[in-house]
Enzyme design. Structure first.
Site, PDB file in Angstrom:
ATOM      1  N   ASN A  30       6.527   8.456   8.936  1.00 42.51           N
ATOM      2  CA  ASN A  30       5.508   9.477   8.730  1.00 42.51           C
ATOM      3  C   ASN A  30       6.109  10.873   8.639  1.00 42.51           C
ATOM      4  OD1 ASN A  30       3.177   7.740   8.849  1.00 42.51           O
ATOM      5  ND2 ASN A  30       3.687   7.475  10.994  1.00 42.51           N
TER       6      ASN A  30
ATOM      7  N   ALA B  52      51.124  10.069 -10.516  1.00 42.61           N
ATOM      8  CA  ALA B  52      50.395  11.016  -9.661  1.00 42.61           C
ATOM      9  C   ALA B  52      49.882  12.196 -10.470  1.00 42.61           C
ATOM     10  CB  ALA B  52      51.317  11.506  -8.556  1.00 42.61           C
TER      11      ALA B  52
ATOM     12  N   LEU C 231       0.846  -1.198   0.000  1.00 37.21           N
ATOM     13  CA  LEU C 231       0.000   0.000   0.000  1.00 37.21           C
ATOM     14  C   LEU C 231       0.880   1.246   0.000  1.00 37.21           C
ATOM     15  CD1 LEU C 231      -2.830  -0.936   2.544  1.00 37.21           C
ATOM     16  CD2 LEU C 231      -2.551  -1.559   0.124  1.00 37.21           C
ATOM     17  N   ALA C 232       0.718   2.052  -1.024  1.00 38.76           N
ATOM     18  CA  ALA C 232       1.577   3.233  -1.166  1.00 38.76           C
ATOM     19  C   ALA C 232       0.802   4.409  -1.744  1.00 38.76           C
ATOM     20  CB  ALA C 232       2.775   2.906  -2.044  1.00 38.76           C
TER      21      ALA C 232
ATOM     22  N   TYR D  22      42.193  11.775 -11.861  1.00 35.54           N
ATOM     23  CA  TYR D  22      40.816  11.589 -12.318  1.00 35.54           C
ATOM     24  C   TYR D  22      40.853  10.713 -13.566  1.00 35.54           C
ATOM     25  CZ  TYR D  22      36.350  12.256 -14.577  1.00 35.54           C
ATOM     26  OH  TYR D  22      35.152  12.023 -15.191  1.00 35.54           O
TER      27      TYR D  22
ATOM     28  N   TYR E   4      35.935  15.649 -21.184  1.00 36.91           N
ATOM     29  CA  TYR E   4      34.761  16.470 -21.478  1.00 36.91           C
ATOM     30  C   TYR E   4      35.192  17.713 -22.231  1.00 36.91           C
ATOM     31  CZ  TYR E   4      30.349  18.883 -20.304  1.00 36.91           C
ATOM     32  OH  TYR E   4      29.138  19.533 -20.348  1.00 36.91           O
TER      33      TYR E   4
ATOM     34  N   ARG F  44       2.920  14.715   6.695  1.00 35.01           N
ATOM     35  CA  ARG F  44       3.891  15.132   7.719  1.00 35.01           C
ATOM     36  C   ARG F  44       5.339  15.121   7.230  1.00 35.01           C
ATOM     37  NH1 ARG F  44       2.356  11.243  12.225  1.00 35.01           N
ATOM     38  NH2 ARG F  44       4.295  11.966  13.130  1.00 35.01           N
TER      39      ARG F  44
HETATM   40  C1  UD1 Z   1      -2.993   1.479  10.283  1.00 36.01           C
HETATM   41  C2  UD1 Z   1      -3.864   0.400  10.916  1.00 36.01           C
HETATM   42  C3  UD1 Z   1      -3.530   0.311  12.410  1.00 36.01           C
HETATM   43  C4  UD1 Z   1      -2.052   0.013  12.588  1.00 36.01           C
HETATM   44  C5  UD1 Z   1      -1.215   1.076  11.880  1.00 36.01           C
HETATM   45  C6  UD1 Z   1       0.225   0.672  11.897  1.00 36.01           C
HETATM   46  C7  UD1 Z   1      -5.973   0.334   9.695  1.00 36.01           C
HETATM   47  C8  UD1 Z   1      -7.376   0.765   9.695  1.00 36.01           C
HETATM   48  N1  UD1 Z   1      -5.254   0.734  10.741  1.00 36.01           N
HETATM   49  O1  UD1 Z   1      -3.378   2.711  10.861  1.00 36.01           O
HETATM   50  O2  UD1 Z   1      -4.286  -0.739  13.001  1.00 36.01           O
HETATM   51  O3  UD1 Z   1      -1.727  -0.015  13.957  1.00 36.01           O
HETATM   52  O4  UD1 Z   1      -1.615   1.192  10.498  1.00 36.01           O
HETATM   53  O5  UD1 Z   1       1.022   1.713  11.373  1.00 36.01           O
HETATM   54  O6  UD1 Z   1      -5.545  -0.358   8.790  1.00 36.01           O
HETATM   55  N2  UD1 Z   1      -3.122   3.703   2.659  1.00 36.01           N
HETATM   56  C9  UD1 Z   1      -3.511   3.675   1.349  1.00 36.01           C
HETATM   57  N3  UD1 Z   1      -4.782   4.028   1.019  1.00 36.01           N
HETATM   58  C10 UD1 Z   1      -5.686   4.414   1.955  1.00 36.01           C
HETATM   59  C11 UD1 Z   1      -5.278   4.459   3.302  1.00 36.01           C
HETATM   60  C12 UD1 Z   1      -3.994   4.087   3.618  1.00 36.01           C
HETATM   61  O7  UD1 Z   1      -2.714   3.317   0.473  1.00 36.01           O
HETATM   62  O8  UD1 Z   1      -6.809   4.710   1.568  1.00 36.01           O
HETATM   63  C13 UD1 Z   1      -1.753   3.321   3.004  1.00 36.01           C
HETATM   64  C14 UD1 Z   1      -0.955   4.482   3.563  1.00 36.01           C
HETATM   65  O9  UD1 Z   1      -0.242   5.119   2.516  1.00 36.01           O
HETATM   66  C15 UD1 Z   1      -0.034   3.797   4.546  1.00 36.01           C
HETATM   67  C16 UD1 Z   1      -0.816   2.603   5.031  1.00 36.01           C
HETATM   68  O10 UD1 Z   1      -1.823   2.363   4.054  1.00 36.01           O
HETATM   69  O11 UD1 Z   1       1.147   3.336   3.936  1.00 36.01           O
HETATM   70  C17 UD1 Z   1      -1.432   2.796   6.403  1.00 36.01           C
HETATM   71  O12 UD1 Z   1      -2.345   3.854   6.371  1.00 36.01           O
HETATM   72  P1  UD1 Z   1      -2.505   4.863   7.577  1.00 36.01           P
HETATM   73  O13 UD1 Z   1      -3.571   5.821   7.236  1.00 36.01           O
HETATM   74  O14 UD1 Z   1      -1.187   5.401   7.950  1.00 36.01           O
HETATM   75  O15 UD1 Z   1      -3.042   3.890   8.718  1.00 36.01           O
HETATM   76  P2  UD1 Z   1      -3.023   4.150  10.273  1.00 36.01           P
HETATM   77  O16 UD1 Z   1      -4.109   5.034  10.635  1.00 36.01           O
HETATM   78  O17 UD1 Z   1      -1.654   4.500  10.696  1.00 36.01           O
HETATM   79 CA    CA Z   2       0.326   5.253   9.731  1.00 38.74          CA
END
Ligand code: UD1
Ligand code: CA
Length: 454
Positions: free
Chosen positions: A228, A364, A8-9, A350, A371, A15
């Protein structure tokens, strides 16, 4: 069991306070997301899906450059972690086996930990969650366990009761389940919670409701460190380096001052390599067994062969290829150049866009003038050549085998094999002139002093 990994990215990473998408910030010489990709590769995943959203075009380009087999899924608006995983459904079409969900901003998960999760799956748990004992659980989802240690539910902090908030066993976010089961459960996830998001974590209670089994595998909190902020990024870098240094020592590499040596995600170093203090390995470096890297060297995109000696104070830039038993000494920079076996470039040089033949000695201060202000040109130096100190080799130029070049030469045309090239003004000696000149200067100085005193 075949395994697919979903990273998931899509999140914004507000922040980080940056124009760059969070997962493209660099950790150990590689984008953050590359770390999760590498963990996925280590467990021999069959498919790898990266879910993108914020900065999606840039993230996809960077990921594809690292690995063109990666599949992408776009999550246009970020409606929660379950919503994000669901975006990967099309990319997983036709796949059957286990799916592991990782976060692109959580770089330190070890492959061994993922293996343990897959083992728990093989042992009969339908959903496996990676948990950790948090020193400070604030902000994390809490893992609610049954008396027998099985997992009942994950409760997000905002939705937790005061009693649930007392729980210190937290959710890392990493989850593993059978692909078909996971998407069946995801289909039932609703967003009736404090954030109004679709929580991936809800699959646990949904699984329990269907009589399925959920289990927790625990890991060290350090592994689950999520980035974060820039401060988190610095902390992750420190953690990565600490781990890389310990691994280097364990695999038979000598580090005289481990804390000052910096590695990249893809650094490969053989056994019995000696590394002095304050050495930096940028991306793309391989060092063969028995090489020596002395203090204060910077290496990037290069290969150092067995028996080679580098530094102190040397810089190897992309395309530097050092063959066996080469010597690269102090204040030498090598770029896009192959240095054949036994050749020596020991001081203040170089060498760029060049080939240095075997057993050649570069004196040396020798510089390849590669270039012309617009184009780069190649310098070809044969084997067993002796290049005198302070030579400028103006490329394109070829120096044949066994040739010699007189010190201070500016070489603008090819030197045939076996020739001696001297390309500098001829020396002229004027008999007695040095002494007479000095006498005249001293006399002038004395006269000037006498004038000032009167
Ligand atoms: C999430 C978990 C929480 C866990 C924590 C650990 C859920 C609901 N909660 O919370 O239990 O303790 O991670 O760090 O899963 N992302 C997406 N699309 C979205 C939302 C998120 O790609 O719609 C990705 C974010 O980029 C991130 C990751 O998922 O890499 C986690 O999302 P984030 O919103 O940070 O979750 P937390 O609230 O921290
Ligand atoms: Ca998070």
């Amino acid at each position: 069991m075949p395994t697919a990994v979903v990273v998931l990215a899509a999140g914004q990473g507000t922040r980080m306070n940056s124009d760059l998408p969070k997962v493209l910030h660099s950790l150990a010489g590689a984008p953050l997301v590359a770390h999760a990709m590498r963990a996925a590769d280590a467990i021999e995943r069959e498919r790898l899906v990266v879910v993108t959203g914020h900065g999606g075009v840039d993230v996809e380009a960077a990921v594809a450059e690292i690995d063109d087999t990666v599949l992408f899924a776009r999550q246009e608006d970020q409606r929660g972690t379950a919503h994000a995983v669901r975006a990967a459904e099309a990319a997983l079409e036709g796949f059957s086996g286990d799916v592991i969900v990782l976060y692109g901003d959580t770089p330190l998960i070890r492959p061994e930990t993922l293996e343990a999760m897959l083992a728990a799956r093989a042992d009969g748990a339908d959903v496996v969650v990676l948990g950790f004992q948090a020193a400070d659980p604030t902000g994390y989802g809490r893992l609610v366990l049954d008396l027998d240690g099985s997992l009942i539910a994950i409760v997000e902090e905002r939705d937790a009761t005061p009693a649930e908030r007392e729980i210190s066993l937290c959710n890392s976010g990493v989850i593993a389940a059978d692909c078909a089961t996971l998407f069946e459960l995801l289909g039932a996830v609703r967003n009736d919670n404090a954030k109004g998001e679709f929580y991936l974590t809800d699959v646990v209670s949904l699984a329990r409701g269907r009589g399925l089994k959920a289990a927790v595998i625990a890991c060290e909190e350090a592994e689950t460190l999520g980035v974060n902020s820039r401060a988190d990024l610095a902390a992750a870098e420190a953690a990565f380096q600490a781990r890389a240094r310990a691994e280097a020592l364990e695999t038979g590499i000598t580090l005289s001052d481990p804390g000052s040596v910096w590695f990249s995600l893809d650094t490969v170093i053989g056994r019995d390599v000696e590394i002095g203090p304050s050495v930096v390995f940028g991306p793309g470096v391989t060092v063969e067994s028995g090489a020596v890297i002395r203090a204060f060297c910077h290496l990037e995109g290069c290969h150092v062969s067995r028996g080679a000696t580098v530094g102190p104070f040397a810089r190897l830039r992309p395309g530097a290829e050092l063959a066996e038993d080469t010597h690269i000494g102090n204040f030498v920079e090598i770029k896009n150049a192959v240095v054949d076996a036994g050749a020596k470039v020991n001081h203040l040089s170089y060498i760029g866009d060049a080939h240095v033949g075997a057993a050649t000695n570069i004196g040396a201060g020798t510089i390849t003038c590669n270039y012309d202000g617009v184009f780069k040109h190649h310098t070809e130096i044969g084997p067993r050549v002796f290049v005198g100190s302070n030579t400028a080799l103006v490329a394109p130029v070829t120096v044949g085998a066994d040739a010699m070049i007189g010190a201070g030469s500016i070489v603008t045309s090819d030197v045939p094999s076996g020739a001696l090239a001297v390309a500098r003004a001829r020396q002229a000696n004027k008999p007695g002139l040095g002494a007479r000149l000095m006498e005249r200067l001293r006399a002038a100085k004395a006269a000037k002093r006498a004038g000032e005193a009167s």
